[in-house]
Design a protein around this motif. Structure first.
Motif: not given
Length: 280
Positions: A105-109, A222-226, A232-236, A238-244
């Motif tokens: 949970p401390q992964a605040r990105a 690979v995600p495209k754009g910002d 909710a969409g932003r969380c998803r 950023l989550m996958f970018e963190h996992y990547r």
């Protein structure tokens, strides 16, 4: 009597099932009116309760020995809402509260991780007797991907191909939650719930191929754009970018200790997922 919130979702239903298998009375809190046959079939008392709206929680918690608090996914008000509910639980004299958090949970990105981190901090100061379960991503999230892989031979990975995840079987999460809700000597404990092996998308595709008896290829999406503007969409995104970038892995030792056995592997999970007839 154990109260389980968000009981109509996959996690809540798994916790209710694990508790009922122990012969315990369960009050399953759902956020919509109407029949809940999956919960009623388990023998749970189904009540309506909206976590994101004020309501008299004293009535829901009346006579309860413990509560398992699952907050709705990707809700921007989780940190403040959970803090308010901790106060309601303290005033109701709830003997024990178990909070469903998240691995790291401390992964605040990741904003939804940051919300759970702040909720955990509030729980520690709440005056309640508490425990915390921190699951990683579920193996069950890939059940639909198994059907897609059967049809097309491809596993589409939004977290890349190089980093691993310690996917956990939701049944193990439910059983671990039941332990935290019912057994003594665990107050003030924070427990990771991670599967027994870190799997890349490439390895997961291999396991799916073994289950299906056909070749399955992992494809990097690979995600495209910002990031999207909605929470909710932003969380998803950023989550996958963190996992990547970092993967999402943890140790299985805490979960194994709670279960009294090794956590299920992803191969064991996939073996229990029904597979349809492949289209001709």
């Amino acid at each position: 009597m154990i109260v389980v919130t968000a009981a109509g979702g996959p996690t809540g239903t798994a916790v209710v099932r694990a508790l009922r298998e122990r012969g315990l009375d369960v009050r399953a809190v759902v956020n919509r009116r109407g029949p809940r046959p999956e919960l009623e079939a388990l023998g749970a008392e189904v009540v309506r309760g909206e976590l994101t709206q004020p309501q008299p929680w004293r009535d829901v918690l009346a006579g309860a020995d413990a509560m398992y608090l699952i907050w709705p996914n990707f809700d921007p008000d989780e940190a403040a809402g959970a803090r308010a509910l901790f106060g309601e639980a303290r005033r109701a004299g709830l003997p024990r509260l178990v909070y469903h958090s998240v691995l790291r949970p401390q992964a605040r990105a990741m904003p939804h991780h940051a919300a759970k981190d702040r909720a955990e901090e509030a729980l520690d100061a709440s005056g309640l007797a508490w425990r915390v379960l921190q699951p990683c991503a579920y193996a069950d999230n890939f059940d639909a991907h198994l059907a897609e892989a059967q049809a097309g031979g491809v596993l589409r990975s939004p977290w890349g191909l190089r980093r691993g995840q310690s996917l956990v079987d939701l049944r193990d999460v439910g059983e671990a939650a039941a332990v935290l809700l019912t057994e003594d000597g665990l107050d003030g404990g924070t427990f990771e719930a991670a599967g027994p092996e870190p799997l890349t998308a490439l390895r997961l595709a291999e396991l799916m191929g073994e289950r299906l008896g056909r070749e399955v290829r992992a494809e990097d999406v690979v995600p495209k754009g910002d990031p999207p503007e909605g929470y909710a969409g932003r969380c998803r995104w950023l989550m996958f970018e963190h996992y990547r970038a970092h993967g999402f892995t943890g140790s299985p030792r805490a979960l194994g200790a709670l279960l009294g056995r090794p956590p299920r592997t992803v191969a064991e999970h996939l073996a229990d997922v029904p597979v349809g007839v492949e289209p001709r």
